[in-house]
Design a protein around this motif. Sequence first.
Motif, PDB file in Angstrom:
ATOM      1  N   GLU A 159      30.608  12.217  47.274  1.00  0.00           N
ATOM      2  CA  GLU A 159      30.770  13.253  46.264  1.00  0.00           C
ATOM      3  C   GLU A 159      32.190  13.196  45.728  1.00  0.00           C
ATOM      4  OE1 GLU A 159      27.616  16.491  48.216  1.00  0.00           O
ATOM      5  OE2 GLU A 159      29.773  16.939  48.159  1.00  0.00           O
ATOM      6  N   ASP A 160      32.342  13.362  44.415  1.00  0.00           N
ATOM      7  CA  ASP A 160      33.667  13.189  43.815  1.00  0.00           C
ATOM      8  C   ASP A 160      34.555  14.417  43.911  1.00  0.00           C
ATOM      9  OD1 ASP A 160      32.610  14.925  41.934  1.00  0.00           O
ATOM     10  OD2 ASP A 160      32.470  13.432  40.339  1.00  0.00           O
ATOM     11  N   GLY A 161      34.036  15.535  44.409  1.00  0.00           N
ATOM     12  CA  GLY A 161      34.859  16.714  44.631  1.00  0.00           C
ATOM     13  C   GLY A 161      35.120  17.551  43.397  1.00  0.00           C
ATOM     14  N   THR A 162      34.474  17.237  42.272  1.00  0.00           N
ATOM     15  CA  THR A 162      34.714  18.025  41.061  1.00  0.00           C
ATOM     16  C   THR A 162      34.161  19.435  41.178  1.00  0.00           C
ATOM     17  OG1 THR A 162      32.705  17.082  40.089  1.00  0.00           O
ATOM     18  CG2 THR A 162      34.799  16.033  39.519  1.00  0.00           C
ATOM     19  N   ARG A 163      33.300  19.686  42.180  1.00  0.00           N
ATOM     20  CA  ARG A 163      32.748  21.031  42.383  1.00  0.00           C
ATOM     21  C   ARG A 163      33.154  21.598  43.736  1.00  0.00           C
ATOM     22  NH1 ARG A 163      30.334  23.933  38.557  1.00  0.00           N
ATOM     23  NH2 ARG A 163      28.552  24.522  39.842  1.00  0.00           N
ATOM     24  N   PHE A 164      34.207  21.052  44.317  1.00  0.00           N
ATOM     25  CA  PHE A 164      34.671  21.494  45.630  1.00  0.00           C
ATOM     26  C   PHE A 164      36.160  21.805  45.505  1.00  0.00           C
ATOM     27  CE2 PHE A 164      34.454  20.281  50.449  1.00  0.00           C
ATOM     28  CZ  PHE A 164      34.912  21.554  50.764  1.00  0.00           C
ATOM     29  N   PHE A 165      36.507  23.084  45.608  1.00  0.00           N
ATOM     30  CA  PHE A 165      37.897  23.523  45.453  1.00  0.00           C
ATOM     31  C   PHE A 165      38.421  24.054  46.774  1.00  0.00           C
ATOM     32  CE2 PHE A 165      36.309  24.945  41.037  1.00  0.00           C
ATOM     33  CZ  PHE A 165      36.295  23.637  40.597  1.00  0.00           C
ATOM     34  N   SER A 166      39.690  23.803  47.022  1.00  0.00           N
ATOM     35  CA  SER A 166      40.320  24.317  48.241  1.00  0.00           C
ATOM     36  C   SER A 166      41.491  25.214  47.880  1.00  0.00           C
ATOM     37  CB  SER A 166      40.824  23.158  49.112  1.00  0.00           C
ATOM     38  OG  SER A 166      41.667  23.666  50.138  1.00  0.00           O
ATOM     39  N   LEU A 167      41.526  26.387  48.516  1.00  0.00           N
ATOM     40  CA  LEU A 167      42.648  27.312  48.375  1.00  0.00           C
ATOM     41  C   LEU A 167      43.616  27.188  49.540  1.00  0.00           C
ATOM     42  CD1 LEU A 167      40.618  30.489  47.296  1.00  0.00           C
ATOM     43  CD2 LEU A 167      41.382  28.562  45.895  1.00  0.00           C
ATOM     44  N   LEU A 168      43.351  26.269  50.434  1.00  0.00           N
ATOM     45  CA  LEU A 168      44.181  26.095  51.621  1.00  0.00           C
ATOM     46  C   LEU A 168      45.463  25.347  51.281  1.00  0.00           C
ATOM     47  CD1 LEU A 168      41.414  24.758  54.042  1.00  0.00           C
ATOM     48  CD2 LEU A 168      42.136  27.135  53.777  1.00  0.00           C
ATOM     49  N   THR A 169      46.521  25.673  51.989  1.00  0.00           N
ATOM     50  CA  THR A 169      47.705  24.824  51.978  1.00  0.00           C
ATOM     51  C   THR A 169      47.529  23.820  53.107  1.00  0.00           C
ATOM     52  OG1 THR A 169      49.097  26.611  51.164  1.00  0.00           O
ATOM     53  CG2 THR A 169      50.204  24.755  52.205  1.00  0.00           C
ATOM     54  N   PRO A 170      47.425  22.523  52.790  1.00  0.00           N
ATOM     55  CA  PRO A 170      47.121  21.530  53.828  1.00  0.00           C
ATOM     56  C   PRO A 170      48.298  21.269  54.746  1.00  0.00           C
ATOM     57  CG  PRO A 170      47.405  20.457  51.717  1.00  0.00           C
ATOM     58  CD  PRO A 170      47.489  21.927  51.450  1.00  0.00           C
ATOM     59  N   GLU A 171      48.455  22.129  55.714  1.00  0.00           N
ATOM     60  CA  GLU A 171      49.503  22.018  56.714  1.00  0.00           C
ATOM     61  C   GLU A 171      48.918  22.411  58.068  1.00  0.00           C
ATOM     62  OE1 GLU A 171      52.396  20.779  56.229  1.00  0.00           O
ATOM     63  OE2 GLU A 171      52.488  20.765  54.033  1.00  0.00           O
ATOM     64  N   PRO A 172      49.484  21.869  59.182  1.00  0.00           N
ATOM     65  CA  PRO A 172      48.978  22.249  60.499  1.00  0.00           C
ATOM     66  C   PRO A 172      49.250  23.718  60.766  1.00  0.00           C
ATOM     67  CG  PRO A 172      51.016  20.972  60.677  1.00  0.00           C
ATOM     68  CD  PRO A 172      50.611  20.938  59.233  1.00  0.00           C
ATOM     69  N   PRO A 173      48.512  24.310  61.743  1.00  0.00           N
ATOM     70  CA  PRO A 173      47.640  23.670  62.727  1.00  0.00           C
ATOM     71  C   PRO A 173      46.195  23.575  62.253  1.00  0.00           C
ATOM     72  CG  PRO A 173      47.851  25.978  63.245  1.00  0.00           C
ATOM     73  CD  PRO A 173      48.711  25.750  62.031  1.00  0.00           C
ATOM     74  N   SER A 174      45.378  22.858  63.025  1.00  0.00           N
ATOM     75  CA  SER A 174      43.935  22.883  62.809  1.00  0.00           C
ATOM     76  C   SER A 174      43.440  24.294  63.095  1.00  0.00           C
ATOM     77  CB  SER A 174      43.244  21.889  63.743  1.00  0.00           C
ATOM     78  OG  SER A 174      43.685  20.566  63.483  1.00  0.00           O
ATOM     79  N   ARG A 175      42.411  24.726  62.360  1.00  0.00           N
ATOM     80  CA  ARG A 175      41.978  26.118  62.491  1.00  0.00           C
ATOM     81  C   ARG A 175      40.606  26.314  61.857  1.00  0.00           C
ATOM     82  NH1 ARG A 175      45.977  25.189  58.878  1.00  0.00           N
ATOM     83  NH2 ARG A 175      45.713  25.898  56.714  1.00  0.00           N
ATOM     84  N   VAL A 176      40.014  27.465  62.153  1.00  0.00           N
ATOM     85  CA  VAL A 176      38.761  27.865  61.517  1.00  0.00           C
ATOM     86  C   VAL A 176      39.091  28.497  60.175  1.00  0.00           C
ATOM     87  CG1 VAL A 176      36.729  29.359  61.675  1.00  0.00           C
ATOM     88  CG2 VAL A 176      37.603  28.214  63.726  1.00  0.00           C
ATOM     89  N   VAL A 177      38.388  28.077  59.136  1.00  0.00           N
ATOM     90  CA  VAL A 177      38.563  28.636  57.792  1.00  0.00           C
ATOM     91  C   VAL A 177      37.183  29.076  57.288  1.00  0.00           C
ATOM     92  CG1 VAL A 177      40.647  27.310  57.317  1.00  0.00           C
ATOM     93  CG2 VAL A 177      38.425  26.308  56.769  1.00  0.00           C
ATOM     94  N   ARG A 178      37.074  29.417  56.019  1.00  0.00           N
ATOM     95  CA  ARG A 178      35.801  29.881  55.461  1.00  0.00           C
ATOM     96  C   ARG A 178      35.477  29.079  54.204  1.00  0.00           C
ATOM     97  NH1 ARG A 178      33.329  33.391  59.031  1.00  0.00           N
ATOM     98  NH2 ARG A 178      31.992  34.030  57.271  1.00  0.00           N
TER      99      ARG A 178
END
Length: 615
Positions: A159-178
């Motif tokens: 999938e090219d990701g054109t319909r998948f958006f992230s509001l996360l700042t990609p920084e550690p640590p690993s964690r549960v998100v929504r």
Amino acid sequence: MAAALPETALPLSGRRMALQLEARLRERTEQAPERLDARMMRRCYPRRQFVAGWRIGVTFSDEIVRHIDLVATAGFPSVPVRTALVDHPPFMTWPHVESDGIMCLLPNMAECDPDDPCAVAENLLGRSVQLVEDLLEGSIIERDFREEFLTYWQYKSHEDGTRFFSLLTPEPPSRVVRVWRDDGLEIAGEDESTLMRWVRRRFGTDAHAKTEEAAFIWLSKPPLPVEYPETASDLHVLAVNAGQDAASALAQAAVGEPDQVVALLGARGRGGSGLIAVKASNPRTTHSRPHSVTDPLSKGFRPGRTPKPLLLRRFFGFSPVIRSSIQRADAHWVHGRGRDPRTARLLDSTVVVFGCGSVGSPVACTLAQAGVGNIILVDVDTLSWPNVGRHPLGATAVGLNKAESLAKRLQADFPHLRIDSRTCSLQEFLRNEPELLGKADLIIAATGSWGAESALNRWHVEQGRQSPILYGWTEAHACAGHAVAIVRKGGCFQCHISQTGSPSFRVAKWPDGGDPSQEEPACGAHYDPYGPVELSYVTAMISDMALDCLLSPPSRSISRVFATSTRRIAELGGLLSDEWLIEHGENDSGIRTVDRDWPENNCVACGDPPVEEAA
């Protein structure tokens, strides 16, 4: 006898240049380049629009002769040639070599000399040979695959990701998100409240509130192509290798038995942090037969009672995963691609804008684009047709309140910000919400009303001028603009404004002291004649001053003045003012922006109160 022009789709001038290039290649390589006909180019490069090409042989350091093609589109010579390694290894074995052998040599912003395409081609050929030598040596292969991992992951994504958006700042640590899903759209956020606030600002309050847990997995190194997960089991191994936090986050996202577990993978490449994603489907959606009563996750146990270790083994089995790219939509990426050091401070700032007309509205739009986190727009007026030509809002907002309509548009455009509005006058706002003004980092006044702005100035003086107020306005025809920042020290706004709102300093004057404003065929319907092009200089200057006030407030009150050229003022029938001539002379050096002091002047607003005489 001169060689015949190549039979290509190039125009005549392009064919002549192609012939020169062929001669240059013959001279430099000491061999006769093989012309590629249309059939060969279609066979070798079916996805490309090449219309001319040449093939040469190069002996490399391993004593093997490999062939390199130089191929041109119909845009040649203004569009440079591309190079391709004909004898290339399987795709994704070497970085910078695409599946058809085309080599990626230059960054996307690189420019080439269209007047000397032969030299450009020669340079690209030399770069191609050096790239192949570096790849044969081997040290850059792993480095470049990891440092530019977003590109290579995209090549292998489902999938090219054109319909998948992230509001996360990609920084550690690993964690549960929504993650929130609707109509083929997926949006990932840190938590449900943050995620739904963004969704509803973007899509409206009717957006459903269902979200699911997902896993954010931070990788110490970006994956190599041979490490890309193929199965759910591969994904689980990757999470385990990333550490306990990553494994726990992936497990928590799976124990609820969703139809699909989303894992967002973050890592740091050459240009900063990046995000990719892997989706593992629930086995019941991939293995169960239609209408089957057997759930592959709970087989042998009551529904929901499968021991967690067994459930995870079943969930993360050998079912194929979906690899996806992601579009980052977090605030730090939107405002500066994560590299602008001003973004954090701006996101934490609050600005109140009084006046959402042709000056205040463009300034508000610019501040939103810059990333000011909290903006309150205040205006009592509605948009009318004469406003449309010089206002960010268009015909769809005619008849609607300016502040409310602009806030609605900006909120949808920048859902990570908070954009509010008040449909009231400045005086009403002062009476009803003075505490909000007291908390603002900056107040901007662009009402064009002396009555309103003098009231704001008096309030500011009474409050001790705790935070800056920026007053902005234009002169006639937008031939000049003013931005006055009032802070604790120096003059208050009224120190250099008359009792009827006339500033003590102007750039232009008009014959016989006349009023350059114009009027409609209606009683008292006056307006200032200027258009959006002239105004853009003024609003850009006011916006720049606003950012200065937020990021590095002046220590004393200051005025910034934009002035158009003397020629333009003369064309409009005006002259440079005496005050301008005294300070800057008559030299017409084009448009100018100057800073001026705004000193104390013992005015009636901030000066010492009068002493009453004894009776």
